[in-house]
Design an enzyme around this catalytic site. Structure first.
Site, PDB file in Angstrom:
ATOM      1  N   SER A  25       0.831  -1.211   0.000  1.00  0.00           N
ATOM      2  CA  SER A  25       0.000   0.000   0.000  1.00  0.00           C
ATOM      3  C   SER A  25       0.866   1.262   0.000  1.00  0.00           C
ATOM      4  O   SER A  25       1.845   1.367   0.748  1.00  0.00           O
ATOM      5  CB  SER A  25      -0.901   0.014   1.231  1.00  0.00           C
ATOM      6  N   SER A  27      -0.576   4.147   0.656  1.00  0.00           N
ATOM      7  CA  SER A  27      -1.284   5.103   1.520  1.00  0.00           C
ATOM      8  C   SER A  27      -0.419   5.631   2.669  1.00  0.00           C
ATOM      9  O   SER A  27      -0.429   6.843   2.934  1.00  0.00           O
ATOM     10  CB  SER A  27      -2.576   4.483   2.055  1.00  0.00           C
ATOM     11  N   LYS A  76     -13.149  -4.203   1.822  1.00  0.00           N
ATOM     12  CA  LYS A  76     -14.059  -3.068   1.636  1.00  0.00           C
ATOM     13  C   LYS A  76     -15.539  -3.453   1.720  1.00  0.00           C
ATOM     14  O   LYS A  76     -16.326  -2.748   2.346  1.00  0.00           O
ATOM     15  CB  LYS A  76     -13.796  -2.397   0.284  1.00  0.00           C
ATOM     16  N   ASP A 112     -13.719   6.352  -3.192  1.00  0.00           N
ATOM     17  CA  ASP A 112     -13.102   5.881  -4.444  1.00  0.00           C
ATOM     18  C   ASP A 112     -13.701   6.552  -5.686  1.00  0.00           C
ATOM     19  O   ASP A 112     -12.973   6.994  -6.578  1.00  0.00           O
ATOM     20  CB  ASP A 112     -13.261   4.361  -4.580  1.00  0.00           C
ATOM     21  N   GLY A 137     -15.062  -4.259 -16.040  1.00  0.00           N
ATOM     22  CA  GLY A 137     -14.956  -4.789 -14.680  1.00  0.00           C
ATOM     23  C   GLY A 137     -16.252  -4.572 -13.917  1.00  0.00           C
ATOM     24  O   GLY A 137     -17.050  -3.693 -14.274  1.00  0.00           O
ATOM     25  N   GLY A 140     -15.609  -3.817  -6.846  1.00  0.00           N
ATOM     26  CA  GLY A 140     -15.879  -2.641  -6.019  1.00  0.00           C
ATOM     27  C   GLY A 140     -15.462  -1.336  -6.689  1.00  0.00           C
ATOM     28  O   GLY A 140     -16.177  -0.334  -6.606  1.00  0.00           O
ATOM     29  N   ASN A 161     -17.757  -7.090 -18.742  1.00  0.00           N
ATOM     30  CA  ASN A 161     -17.106  -7.946 -17.752  1.00  0.00           C
ATOM     31  C   ASN A 161     -16.783  -9.327 -18.293  1.00  0.00           C
ATOM     32  O   ASN A 161     -17.514  -9.878 -19.110  1.00  0.00           O
ATOM     33  CB  ASN A 161     -18.003  -8.073 -16.515  1.00  0.00           C
ATOM     34  N   ARG A 162     -15.658  -9.878 -17.792  1.00  0.00           N
ATOM     35  CA  ARG A 162     -15.217 -11.222 -18.193  1.00  0.00           C
ATOM     36  C   ARG A 162     -16.300 -12.260 -17.901  1.00  0.00           C
ATOM     37  O   ARG A 162     -16.609 -13.093 -18.741  1.00  0.00           O
ATOM     38  CB  ARG A 162     -13.925 -11.556 -17.431  1.00  0.00           C
ATOM     39  N   THR A 163     -16.874 -12.197 -16.704  1.00  0.00           N
ATOM     40  CA  THR A 163     -17.985 -13.096 -16.367  1.00  0.00           C
ATOM     41  C   THR A 163     -19.279 -12.333 -16.639  1.00  0.00           C
ATOM     42  O   THR A 163     -19.687 -11.486 -15.833  1.00  0.00           O
ATOM     43  CB  THR A 163     -17.908 -13.501 -14.872  1.00  0.00           C
ATOM     44  N   TYR A 235      -2.180   1.800 -11.359  1.00  0.00           N
ATOM     45  CA  TYR A 235      -1.184   2.878 -11.329  1.00  0.00           C
ATOM     46  C   TYR A 235       0.251   2.361 -11.254  1.00  0.00           C
ATOM     47  O   TYR A 235       1.204   3.120 -11.180  1.00  0.00           O
ATOM     48  CB  TYR A 235      -1.465   3.846 -10.166  1.00  0.00           C
TER      49      TYR A 235
HETATM   50  P1  ATR Z   1     -12.164  -4.642  -6.833  1.00  0.00           P
HETATM   51  O1  ATR Z   1     -13.233  -4.827  -5.809  1.00  0.00           O
HETATM   52  O2  ATR Z   1     -10.862  -4.206  -6.262  1.00  0.00           O
HETATM   53  O3  ATR Z   1     -12.587  -3.792  -7.987  1.00  0.00           O
HETATM   54  P2  ATR Z   1     -12.660  -7.381  -7.636  1.00  0.00           P
HETATM   55  O4  ATR Z   1     -13.929  -7.387  -6.891  1.00  0.00           O
HETATM   56  O5  ATR Z   1     -11.712  -8.506  -7.401  1.00  0.00           O
HETATM   57  O6  ATR Z   1     -11.792  -6.083  -7.413  1.00  0.00           O
HETATM   58  O7  ATR Z   1     -13.031  -7.259  -9.173  1.00  0.00           O
HETATM   59  C1  ATR Z   1     -12.155  -7.574 -10.108  1.00  0.00           C
HETATM   60  C2  ATR Z   1     -12.791  -7.315 -11.475  1.00  0.00           C
HETATM   61  O8  ATR Z   1     -11.761  -7.510 -12.410  1.00  0.00           O
HETATM   62  C3  ATR Z   1     -13.892  -8.277 -11.840  1.00  0.00           C
HETATM   63  O9  ATR Z   1     -14.824  -7.617 -12.667  1.00  0.00           O
HETATM   64  C4  ATR Z   1     -13.138  -9.351 -12.621  1.00  0.00           C
HETATM   65  O10 ATR Z   1     -13.911 -10.037 -13.582  1.00  0.00           O
HETATM   66  P3  ATR Z   1     -14.824 -11.312 -13.168  1.00  0.00           P
HETATM   67  O11 ATR Z   1     -16.096 -10.748 -12.638  1.00  0.00           O
HETATM   68  O12 ATR Z   1     -14.973 -12.060 -14.429  1.00  0.00           O
HETATM   69  O13 ATR Z   1     -14.020 -12.046 -12.121  1.00  0.00           O
HETATM   70  C5  ATR Z   1     -12.134  -8.495 -13.338  1.00  0.00           C
HETATM   71  N1  ATR Z   1     -10.926  -9.253 -13.741  1.00  0.00           N
HETATM   72  C6  ATR Z   1      -9.956  -9.725 -12.934  1.00  0.00           C
HETATM   73  N2  ATR Z   1      -9.017 -10.355 -13.667  1.00  0.00           N
HETATM   74  C7  ATR Z   1      -9.406 -10.269 -14.958  1.00  0.00           C
HETATM   75  C8  ATR Z   1      -8.856 -10.719 -16.199  1.00  0.00           C
HETATM   76  N3  ATR Z   1      -7.691 -11.387 -16.261  1.00  0.00           N
HETATM   77  N4  ATR Z   1      -9.529 -10.431 -17.342  1.00  0.00           N
HETATM   78  C9  ATR Z   1     -10.693  -9.748 -17.303  1.00  0.00           C
HETATM   79  N5  ATR Z   1     -11.268  -9.311 -16.160  1.00  0.00           N
HETATM   80  C10 ATR Z   1     -10.642  -9.566 -15.003  1.00  0.00           C
END
Ligand code: ATR
Length: 292
Positions: A25, A27, A76, A112, A137, A140, A161-163, A235
């Site tokens: 971190s 911070s 969080k 955030d 994405g 959070g 989103n990936r999923t 970053y």
């Molecule tokens: P945070 O709360 O910090 O934003 P998180 O809840 O772990 O982090 O969310 C990560 C996001 O990054 C999710 O949308 C995840 O996609 P999935 O919902 O499919 O898991 C996305 N993510 C993480 N790795 C990825 C990758 N290699 N390619 C595409 N999306 C990815």
């Protein structure tokens, strides 16, 4: 400039960042600098807290003189039910990144999304009102940014989103809460993504992809209009593979350092009632990143 070491004493106010891991971190680097620059007798320390121990840790910390703390991954969301009071923003986002502790009260905030907007305002010419944004994405960070963009007047947001089921779920959940916002979702498959990106003015990469310079989610560059701002919340490095690709294509970019510093500056303001020296905060972050 000679660096004056803080003189810790029995009167020093203590703040912290909780996370697991927390070693990386930044911070502590910029919050301690902000306290020093403001002449406030306070210090800010990292504390590793495992998710399973969060409830016990919060109960314990709320019985100490700790004044407040930030929370990072993976705490969080889990903090939400542990706060005695939440701001509307934290409730809407469903995550807390800043806590004020006051005589047993545990007040949860989320800075955030506003941190992202402040960075957008400070570093770009982008005007959100009436525009279309694509947010990659659905975690959070994405959620905080979507809520902030809605507040700033963005007209339409597509969550990519990936999923796909998770993106769809988030879109329908937020559509109920963010009245008037046109919210859609898409997978990361190129055909669907191309339709999602039509007419976009702002792209926000809100996943960890690109961290340490690794990974790049393929985007439908051919349909992204000229002048579209490409923002990355990552970053480290400051010039991520995505931003480097966007620059190569002549698009304006926004890196993640501004959001990091601004969300921290907003936490500082919540705790102290004072605006910190943003320039100094940013300088020490950039120095730390360059030397890491
Ligand atoms: P945070 O709360 O910090 O934003 P998180 O809840 O772990 O982090 O969310 C990560 C996001 O990054 C999710 O949308 C995840 O996609 P999935 O919902 O499919 O898991 C996305 N993510 C993480 N790795 C990825 C990758 N290699 N390619 C595409 N999306 C990815």
């Amino acid at each position: 400039m000679k660096k004056v070491q803080p003189q810790l004493s029995g009167k020093t106010a203590v703040y912290a960042v909780l996370g697991d891991p927390v070693e990386h971190s930044l911070s502590p680097v910029f919050q301690n600098e902000a306290f020093r620059a403001a002449g406030i007798d306070a210090c800010y320390v990292p504390m590793r807290v495992a998710a399973k121990d969060l409830s016990a840790a919060i109960t314990g910390l709320s019985h100490t003189s700790l004044k407040g703390f930030n929370a990072t991954v993976p705490l969080k969301e889990a903090l939400v039910p542990l706060c005695t009071k939440l701001t509307d923003e934290a409730r809407l986002i469903g995550a807390v990144n800043t806590v004020e502790l006051d005589g047993g009260k545990i007040v949860g905030h989320n800075t955030d999304g506003r941190g992202f907007l402040e960075s957008l305002k400070e570093e770009t010419k982008f005007q959100p009102r009436g525009k279309k944004a694509c947010v990659v994405g659905s975690g959070g960070a994405a959620r905080a940014i979507i809520c902030a963009l809605t507040k700033a007047g963005v007209r339409e947001i597509v969550i990519c989103n990936r999923t796909p089921a998770k993106g769809k779920q988030l879109a329908s959940d937020l559509a109920h809460k963010l009245h008037g916002m046109k919210l859609g979702s898409s997978s990361l498959r190129m055909g669907e993504l191309s339709r999602a990106f039509e007419g976009v003015s702002l792209v926000v990469q809100a996943t960890p992809v690109g961290l340490e310079g690794r990974g790049l989610i393929p985007l439908p560059w051919g349909v992204i209009p000229k002048g579209t701002l490409v923002a990355d919340i990552v970053y480290q490095p400051q010039l991520t593979p995505l931003l480097s690709e966007a620059k190569r294509r002549g698009l304006p970019t926004l890196g993640g350092v501004g959001m990091l510093v601004h969300q921290g500056a907003l936490s500082f303001e919540i705790w102290t009632g004072k605006k910190p020296d943003l320039k100094r905060m940013r300088q020490v972050v950039e120095h730390a990143l360059a030397n890491s």
